[in-house]
Design an enzyme around this catalytic site. Structure first.
Site, PDB file in Angstrom:
ATOM      1  N   ASP A  18       9.088  -2.174  -2.645  1.00  0.00           N
ATOM      2  CA  ASP A  18      10.043  -2.758  -1.601  1.00  0.00           C
ATOM      3  C   ASP A  18      11.366  -3.122  -2.458  1.00  0.00           C
ATOM      4  O   ASP A  18      11.020  -3.771  -3.660  1.00  0.00           O
ATOM      5  CB  ASP A  18       9.466  -3.940  -0.694  1.00  0.00           C
ATOM      6  CG  ASP A  18      10.088  -4.367   0.343  1.00  0.00           C
ATOM      7  OD1 ASP A  18      11.178  -3.700   0.675  1.00  0.00           O
ATOM      8  OD2 ASP A  18       9.860  -5.374   1.206  1.00  0.00           O
ATOM      9  N   HIS A  35      17.203   3.362  -3.626  1.00  0.00           N
ATOM     10  CA  HIS A  35      16.420   4.266  -3.467  1.00  0.00           C
ATOM     11  C   HIS A  35      16.464   5.190  -4.670  1.00  0.00           C
ATOM     12  O   HIS A  35      15.282   5.419  -5.182  1.00  0.00           O
ATOM     13  CB  HIS A  35      16.377   5.068  -2.125  1.00  0.00           C
ATOM     14  CG  HIS A  35      16.314   4.470  -0.883  1.00  0.00           C
ATOM     15  ND1 HIS A  35      15.509   3.266  -1.001  1.00  0.00           N
ATOM     16  CD2 HIS A  35      17.063   4.366   0.298  1.00  0.00           C
ATOM     17  CE1 HIS A  35      15.661   2.759   0.518  1.00  0.00           C
ATOM     18  NE2 HIS A  35      16.532   3.183   1.012  1.00  0.00           N
ATOM     19  N   LEU A 129      -4.464  12.115 -13.252  1.00  0.00           N
ATOM     20  CA  LEU A 129      -4.072  11.085 -12.244  1.00  0.00           C
ATOM     21  C   LEU A 129      -4.005  11.634 -10.967  1.00  0.00           C
ATOM     22  O   LEU A 129      -3.406  12.821 -10.799  1.00  0.00           O
ATOM     23  CB  LEU A 129      -2.862  10.296 -12.539  1.00  0.00           C
ATOM     24  CG  LEU A 129      -2.201   9.413 -11.384  1.00  0.00           C
ATOM     25  CD1 LEU A 129      -3.267   7.947 -11.411  1.00  0.00           C
ATOM     26  CD2 LEU A 129      -0.831   9.106 -11.645  1.00  0.00           C
TER      27      LEU A 129
HETATM   28  C1  FPP Z   1      11.637  -0.169   0.454  1.00  0.00           C
HETATM   29  O1  FPP Z   1      12.983  -0.875   0.217  1.00  0.00           O
HETATM   30  C2  FPP Z   1      11.582   1.425   0.110  1.00  0.00           C
HETATM   31  C3  FPP Z   1      11.815   2.395   0.762  1.00  0.00           C
HETATM   32  C4  FPP Z   1      11.649   2.177   2.197  1.00  0.00           C
HETATM   33  C5  FPP Z   1      11.549   3.806   0.200  1.00  0.00           C
HETATM   34  C6  FPP Z   1      10.866   4.007  -0.981  1.00  0.00           C
HETATM   35  C7  FPP Z   1      11.172   5.011  -1.712  1.00  0.00           C
HETATM   36  C8  FPP Z   1      11.599   5.281  -3.073  1.00  0.00           C
HETATM   37  C9  FPP Z   1      11.050   4.223  -3.785  1.00  0.00           C
HETATM   38  C10 FPP Z   1      12.146   6.534  -3.442  1.00  0.00           C
HETATM   39  C11 FPP Z   1      11.395   7.530  -4.233  1.00  0.00           C
HETATM   40  C12 FPP Z   1      10.055   7.597  -3.844  1.00  0.00           C
HETATM   41  C13 FPP Z   1       9.178   8.909  -4.041  1.00  0.00           C
HETATM   42  C14 FPP Z   1       7.891   8.829  -3.801  1.00  0.00           C
HETATM   43  C15 FPP Z   1       9.968   9.921  -5.098  1.00  0.00           C
HETATM   44  P1  FPP Z   1      13.915  -1.270   1.279  1.00  0.00           P
HETATM   45  O2  FPP Z   1      14.664  -0.099   1.367  1.00  0.00           O
HETATM   46  O3  FPP Z   1      13.010  -1.886   2.213  1.00  0.00           O
HETATM   47  O4  FPP Z   1      14.510  -2.297   0.290  1.00  0.00           O
HETATM   48  P2  FPP Z   1      15.015  -3.901   1.123  1.00  0.00           P
HETATM   49  O5  FPP Z   1      13.922  -4.532   1.558  1.00  0.00           O
HETATM   50  O6  FPP Z   1      15.650  -4.530  -0.309  1.00  0.00           O
HETATM   51  O7  FPP Z   1      16.096  -3.421   2.024  1.00  0.00           O
END
Ligand code: FPP
Length: 243
Positions: A18, A35, A129
């Site tokens: 997050d 992201h 893994l």
């Molecule tokens: C939450 O942060 C994150 C996500 C919903 C997306 C997670 C995706 C990645 C880390 C990209 C790569 C993943 C892979 C497996 C290749 P948020 O957008 O909710 O952050 P915020 O709370 O600051 O708005």
């Protein structure tokens, strides 16, 4: 399992990644940049997990509820998953990583589904893994699907209602055959489980940190592992019994 310096290493680590959006906003960048930067943390986390002797790493990439985000963000995220998968799969394979995806796959676009199937097939015999990516995944969805499967088996006469127990239900879940997570890490400062592996996290140790996911590196991972290694896991027994 004992890791370096005799520390207890969790066999299975689950991660709620997050804070990408806030990381980007703090830099005056669009959410998508957060992201994209988060993919680097994924790469590093996979490498460190393997190095530290973790056997299973489950990453929450996209939840059932994330479909509610603006269409442009969802579409860019899906594009990023596809791009990262296609770019990284050979390297993961060379490093003996076994890739698995859990979640409502039928909700994903066809090209991504095909890429996932190819990656899973290519890496299925690897003995390093096991990297599990939860995409379009929700803990409640998982339990509902498992319940439907048990209901179908009951109606078909394969099992009777009295046969249904915790093991039977667990066997129908997405992580069937995989040990429950020992440690849950959540970055980004929130202290909640957000419909992640509701069933499987029953006895996990929970580690929350304020670090935003794109900033998550070896040092933060090691802090979580050190916390885990300091915990006594009791599973309902008393501390004296476990000692
Ligand atoms: C939450 O942060 C994150 C996500 C919903 C997306 C997670 C995706 C990645 C880390 C990209 C790569 C993943 C892979 C497996 C290749 P948020 O957008 O909710 O952050 P915020 O709370 O600051 O708005």
């Amino acid at each position: 399992m004992d890791g370096k310096n005799g520390h207890q290493v969790p066999r299975h680590v689950a991660v709620i990644m997050d804070g990408n959006g806030r990381w980007a906003r703090a830099r005056g960048m669009p959410r998508h940049a957060g992201h994209r930067s988060g993919v680097k943390s994924v790469r590093e986390t996979v490498e460190i997990a393997a190095k530290r002797g973790v056997s299973y790493l489950t990453l929450f990439a996209f939840s059932s509820e994330n479909w509610r985000r603006p269409a442009d963000e969802v579409s860019k995220l899906m594009g990023l998953f596809l791009e990262a998968l296609q770019r990284e799969v050979d390297d993961l394979h060379r490093n003996k990583v076994r890739l698995r995806f859990i979640g409502a796959r039928e909700q994903l676009q066809a090209e991504l589904v095909a890429s996932i199937a190819r990656a899973e097939e290519k890496t299925q015999d690897n003995d390093g893994l096991c990297l599990i990516v939860a995409t379009a995944y929700g803990g409640r969805w998982d339990i509902v699907e498992a319940s439907k499967s048990l209901a179908r088996k009951t109606v078909a006469g394969e099992i009777s209602i009295n046969d249904i127990d915790e093991d039977k239900l667990a066997n129908e879940l997405s992580l069937s055959g995989i040990p429950d997570p020992d440690l849950l890490i959540r970055t980004g400062g929130e202290r909640r489980i957000s419909n992640f592996l509701l069933w499987n996290l029953a006895y996990a140790e929970l580690w929350f940190c304020d670090c935003l996911w794109p900033d998550f590196r070896e040092q933060q991972f090691d802090e979580a592992l050190a916390y885990y290694s300091s915990r006594q896991r009791r599973y309902g027994y008393t501390g004296d019994q476990v000692a």
